[in-house]
Design a protein around this motif. Sequence first.
Motif, PDB file in Angstrom:
ATOM      1  N   VAL A  59       0.822  -1.213   0.000  1.00 27.95           N
ATOM      2  CA  VAL A  59       0.000   0.000   0.000  1.00 27.95           C
ATOM      3  C   VAL A  59       0.856   1.263   0.000  1.00 27.95           C
ATOM      4  O   VAL A  59       0.409   2.324  -0.438  1.00 27.95           O
ATOM      5  CB  VAL A  59      -0.981   0.004   1.190  1.00 27.95           C
ATOM      6  N   GLY A  60       2.098   1.140   0.431  1.00 29.12           N
ATOM      7  CA  GLY A  60       2.978   2.306   0.464  1.00 29.12           C
ATOM      8  C   GLY A  60       3.711   2.557  -0.838  1.00 29.12           C
ATOM      9  O   GLY A  60       4.431   3.543  -0.971  1.00 29.12           O
ATOM     10  N   MET A  61       3.508   1.688  -1.837  1.00 35.18           N
ATOM     11  CA  MET A  61       4.228   1.826  -3.107  1.00 35.18           C
ATOM     12  C   MET A  61       3.457   2.692  -4.092  1.00 35.18           C
ATOM     13  O   MET A  61       2.234   2.721  -4.084  1.00 35.18           O
ATOM     14  CB  MET A  61       4.469   0.442  -3.709  1.00 35.18           C
TER      15      MET A  61
ATOM     16  N   GLU B  57      -5.496  -7.867  -4.329  1.00 35.36           N
ATOM     17  CA  GLU B  57      -5.975  -7.525  -5.674  1.00 35.36           C
ATOM     18  C   GLU B  57      -6.651  -6.160  -5.737  1.00 35.36           C
ATOM     19  O   GLU B  57      -6.842  -5.617  -6.824  1.00 35.36           O
ATOM     20  CB  GLU B  57      -6.958  -8.605  -6.153  1.00 35.36           C
ATOM     21  N   ASN B  58      -7.057  -5.603  -4.596  1.00 31.59           N
ATOM     22  CA  ASN B  58      -7.824  -4.361  -4.666  1.00 31.59           C
ATOM     23  C   ASN B  58      -7.270  -3.228  -3.798  1.00 31.59           C
ATOM     24  O   ASN B  58      -7.977  -2.271  -3.509  1.00 31.59           O
ATOM     25  CB  ASN B  58      -9.296  -4.628  -4.308  1.00 31.59           C
ATOM     26  N   LEU B  59      -6.000  -3.347  -3.427  1.00 31.79           N
ATOM     27  CA  LEU B  59      -5.417  -2.371  -2.496  1.00 31.79           C
ATOM     28  C   LEU B  59      -5.463  -0.942  -3.010  1.00 31.79           C
ATOM     29  O   LEU B  59      -5.588  -0.001  -2.236  1.00 31.79           O
ATOM     30  CB  LEU B  59      -3.949  -2.732  -2.222  1.00 31.79           C
ATOM     31  N   LYS B  60      -5.347  -0.760  -4.317  1.00 25.20           N
ATOM     32  CA  LYS B  60      -5.204   0.581  -4.882  1.00 25.20           C
ATOM     33  C   LYS B  60      -6.494   1.088  -5.520  1.00 25.20           C
ATOM     34  O   LYS B  60      -6.482   2.100  -6.221  1.00 25.20           O
ATOM     35  CB  LYS B  60      -4.094   0.570  -5.941  1.00 25.20           C
ATOM     36  N   ILE B  61      -7.614   0.382  -5.317  1.00 24.34           N
ATOM     37  CA  ILE B  61      -8.848   0.771  -5.993  1.00 24.34           C
ATOM     38  C   ILE B  61      -9.617   1.815  -5.183  1.00 24.34           C
ATOM     39  O   ILE B  61      -9.968   2.877  -5.683  1.00 24.34           O
ATOM     40  CB  ILE B  61      -9.728  -0.464  -6.283  1.00 24.34           C
ATOM     41  N   GLN B  62      -9.888   1.518  -3.927  1.00 27.15           N
ATOM     42  CA  GLN B  62     -10.561   2.488  -3.055  1.00 27.15           C
ATOM     43  C   GLN B  62      -9.576   2.929  -1.985  1.00 27.15           C
ATOM     44  O   GLN B  62      -9.094   2.111  -1.209  1.00 27.15           O
ATOM     45  CB  GLN B  62     -11.789   1.871  -2.389  1.00 27.15           C
ATOM     46  N   GLU B  63      -9.295   4.217  -1.948  1.00 26.60           N
ATOM     47  CA  GLU B  63      -8.305   4.727  -0.988  1.00 26.60           C
ATOM     48  C   GLU B  63      -9.016   5.152   0.292  1.00 26.60           C
ATOM     49  O   GLU B  63      -9.196   6.337   0.566  1.00 26.60           O
ATOM     50  CB  GLU B  63      -7.530   5.887  -1.613  1.00 26.60           C
ATOM     51  N   SER B  64      -9.399   4.145   1.091  1.00 25.07           N
ATOM     52  CA  SER B  64     -10.099   4.475   2.334  1.00 25.07           C
ATOM     53  C   SER B  64      -9.175   4.473   3.548  1.00 25.07           C
ATOM     54  O   SER B  64      -9.641   4.586   4.673  1.00 25.07           O
ATOM     55  CB  SER B  64     -11.296   3.544   2.550  1.00 25.07           C
TER      56      SER B  64
ATOM     57  N   LEU C 230     -12.640   6.403  14.405  1.00 24.38           N
ATOM     58  CA  LEU C 230     -11.374   7.085  14.128  1.00 24.38           C
ATOM     59  C   LEU C 230     -11.441   7.966  12.883  1.00 24.38           C
ATOM     60  O   LEU C 230     -11.221   9.163  12.954  1.00 24.38           O
ATOM     61  CB  LEU C 230     -10.250   6.051  14.015  1.00 24.38           C
ATOM     62  N   PHE C 231     -11.718   7.386  11.728  1.00 29.20           N
ATOM     63  CA  PHE C 231     -11.789   8.181  10.499  1.00 29.20           C
ATOM     64  C   PHE C 231     -12.579   7.381   9.469  1.00 29.20           C
ATOM     65  O   PHE C 231     -12.881   6.201   9.664  1.00 29.20           O
ATOM     66  CB  PHE C 231     -10.382   8.505   9.954  1.00 29.20           C
ATOM     67  N   THR C 232     -12.911   8.039   8.353  1.00 30.03           N
ATOM     68  CA  THR C 232     -13.686   7.340   7.336  1.00 30.03           C
ATOM     69  C   THR C 232     -13.420   7.908   5.951  1.00 30.03           C
ATOM     70  O   THR C 232     -13.044   9.071   5.800  1.00 30.03           O
ATOM     71  CB  THR C 232     -15.194   7.434   7.629  1.00 30.03           C
ATOM     72  N   HIS C 233     -13.622   7.079   4.954  1.00 34.72           N
ATOM     73  CA  HIS C 233     -13.674   7.572   3.577  1.00 34.72           C
ATOM     74  C   HIS C 233     -15.084   8.094   3.338  1.00 34.72           C
ATOM     75  O   HIS C 233     -16.008   7.797   4.115  1.00 34.72           O
ATOM     76  CB  HIS C 233     -13.276   6.442   2.630  1.00 34.72           C
ATOM     77  N   CYS C 234     -15.286   8.906   2.324  1.00 36.95           N
ATOM     78  CA  CYS C 234     -16.591   9.531   2.101  1.00 36.95           C
ATOM     79  C   CYS C 234     -17.038   9.394   0.654  1.00 36.95           C
ATOM     80  O   CYS C 234     -16.393   9.933  -0.252  1.00 36.95           O
ATOM     81  CB  CYS C 234     -16.531  11.017   2.457  1.00 36.95           C
ATOM     82  N   GLU C 235     -18.128   8.678   0.466  1.00 38.42           N
ATOM     83  CA  GLU C 235     -18.822   8.662  -0.818  1.00 38.42           C
ATOM     84  C   GLU C 235     -20.318   8.643  -0.533  1.00 38.42           C
ATOM     85  O   GLU C 235     -20.749   8.481   0.608  1.00 38.42           O
ATOM     86  CB  GLU C 235     -18.418   7.445  -1.663  1.00 38.42           C
ATOM     87  N   LEU C 236     -21.092   8.825  -1.586  1.00 36.48           N
ATOM     88  CA  LEU C 236     -22.549   8.773  -1.469  1.00 36.48           C
ATOM     89  C   LEU C 236     -23.074   7.647  -2.345  1.00 36.48           C
ATOM     90  O   LEU C 236     -22.550   7.392  -3.431  1.00 36.48           O
ATOM     91  CB  LEU C 236     -23.168  10.115  -1.859  1.00 36.48           C
ATOM     92  N   ARG C 237     -24.105   6.982  -1.858  1.00 35.02           N
ATOM     93  CA  ARG C 237     -24.573   5.757  -2.494  1.00 35.02           C
ATOM     94  C   ARG C 237     -25.523   6.014  -3.661  1.00 35.02           C
ATOM     95  O   ARG C 237     -26.334   6.930  -3.631  1.00 35.02           O
ATOM     96  CB  ARG C 237     -25.303   4.894  -1.451  1.00 35.02           C
TER      97      ARG C 237
ATOM     98  N   GLN D  75      -7.318  13.026   6.288  1.00 32.36           N
ATOM     99  CA  GLN D  75      -6.798  13.875   5.213  1.00 32.36           C
ATOM    100  C   GLN D  75      -6.300  13.028   4.038  1.00 32.36           C
ATOM    101  O   GLN D  75      -6.467  13.412   2.875  1.00 32.36           O
ATOM    102  CB  GLN D  75      -5.667  14.749   5.749  1.00 32.36           C
ATOM    103  N   TYR D  76      -5.692  11.894   4.354  1.00 32.16           N
ATOM    104  CA  TYR D  76      -5.215  11.000   3.293  1.00 32.16           C
ATOM    105  C   TYR D  76      -6.363  10.566   2.390  1.00 32.16           C
ATOM    106  O   TYR D  76      -6.281  10.653   1.162  1.00 32.16           O
ATOM    107  CB  TYR D  76      -4.550   9.774   3.928  1.00 32.16           C
ATOM    108  N   THR D  77      -7.459  10.107   2.998  1.00 34.12           N
ATOM    109  CA  THR D  77      -8.561   9.620   2.163  1.00 34.12           C
ATOM    110  C   THR D  77      -9.307  10.773   1.498  1.00 34.12           C
ATOM    111  O   THR D  77      -9.828  10.637   0.393  1.00 34.12           O
ATOM    112  CB  THR D  77      -9.503   8.689   2.964  1.00 34.12           C
ATOM    113  N   GLN D  78      -9.342  11.935   2.146  1.00 29.37           N
ATOM    114  CA  GLN D  78      -9.940  13.124   1.517  1.00 29.37           C
ATOM    115  C   GLN D  78      -9.238  13.420   0.191  1.00 29.37           C
ATOM    116  O   GLN D  78      -9.881  13.755  -0.813  1.00 29.37           O
ATOM    117  CB  GLN D  78      -9.812  14.323   2.465  1.00 29.37           C
ATOM    118  N   ARG D  79      -7.915  13.272   0.199  1.00 31.19           N
ATOM    119  CA  ARG D  79      -7.117  13.567  -0.993  1.00 31.19           C
ATOM    120  C   ARG D  79      -7.084  12.388  -1.973  1.00 31.19           C
ATOM    121  O   ARG D  79      -7.417  12.514  -3.146  1.00 31.19           O
ATOM    122  CB  ARG D  79      -5.691  13.915  -0.544  1.00 31.19           C
TER     123      ARG D  79
END
Length: 407
Positions: free
Chosen positions: A29-31, A69-76, A176-183, A305-309
Amino acid sequence: MTTKTPLDRRGFIRIAGRYGLSSTMLAAVGMFGPLTLEGVGRAAAQTAQDRGGKAKYNFKMGAAGFNEENLKIQESGQLWFARELEKRSDGAIRVDFIGSNQICNQLDCVKKTQQGIVDMFTASTQNSAGAAPYYNVLDFAYMFPSRASQHYFFYHPKSEPLLREPLRRLHNIQFLFTHCELRGLMMGSKFANKPTVSKLSELAGTKNRVTGTQLGRIAMELMDLGPVPLAWEETVDGLKSGLIDGAETWMGAAGYGGLSPVLSQAVDLRFFCGTEHTAMNNKTFEKLPPDLQDVIMETAYAAQQYTQRENERALVEVVGGVPDPGPDTLFGKNKVRVAVLPPEEIKKAEQACSPEFVPKPWEQWRERLNKMQGGADTYKEIYSVVREIPEDATVESVEPRKWWESA
């Protein structure tokens, strides 16, 4: 020029067998750029070496769907948070990340965290609501007008009394924190040959997989969107076979959950939260010394902030959750059409199901959540807070705030 071998499942398992699953996941995930066998191998070796000291606290972190297989798809942000927490605590905290439903799934990660089987977890707040009902407070229809308004709320000091404190008190959960999308609705094979959806009425009478939240079902019933309870793991087959017309979820989840190949249209209905959050057992948090509690909060703030960006970037560049998705995105490769409804149709949907326009179906839940919170009109309070910023504010424009310091 040296040939780089693309990372596949077999290669990932081989590296994980040598350096440990958590070290390999954290390394990957850090790559930046494409994941290759050689690159992940080197990064995993270094990560395992960096994590080799004796930690004072070993935390198990359970996650449902996340795998190599999905580490880089959703940045949550979950793995970024785990890696950063180890760094910021100078090795005092070690996080063993257990994904792919190996220790808990979307519906029971919260229970296993409450019981202490795992210390931290990541899952959608909607699926967590079945076992911890106060999470439903996020799921009133059209309470959040945009992804920017979601981020604004989770940074806001009022998220403490309106969300976080009741979760600690009632459910032993430190949010703690969350990613943000709308359904919206991700439509399957039945909509492949239909025109791109442009009106709410074109979805009436369909059958759609619904998540664990009780409030999401109310909204779907009011819009005649036929909620069908179906396990996330069965959703792909349901969409492919035509057992269901669509699935109620968000675009990032459609990407990381492997739905893209069986989708025809992604309808951006934006009718309630899609929030893949990270939380921990509150008793475990409270037993930590104050300096490590501070480290966890500061790291959670950084992860928000990471997931916001990063999730905004991944939505466009990886998932393709925009009109005319790029050819290399998941939606582009799988010919998934993104249906953006005109503002007047979104307004029709809001008028059909929002507590602002149709209060009666929501009364029972509003009363229940208000009592759980301690007396405030939680819906009205959150509704007002998230409208402190303009409706067309961008996610990037939302200023980070340390919600716990200014509460």
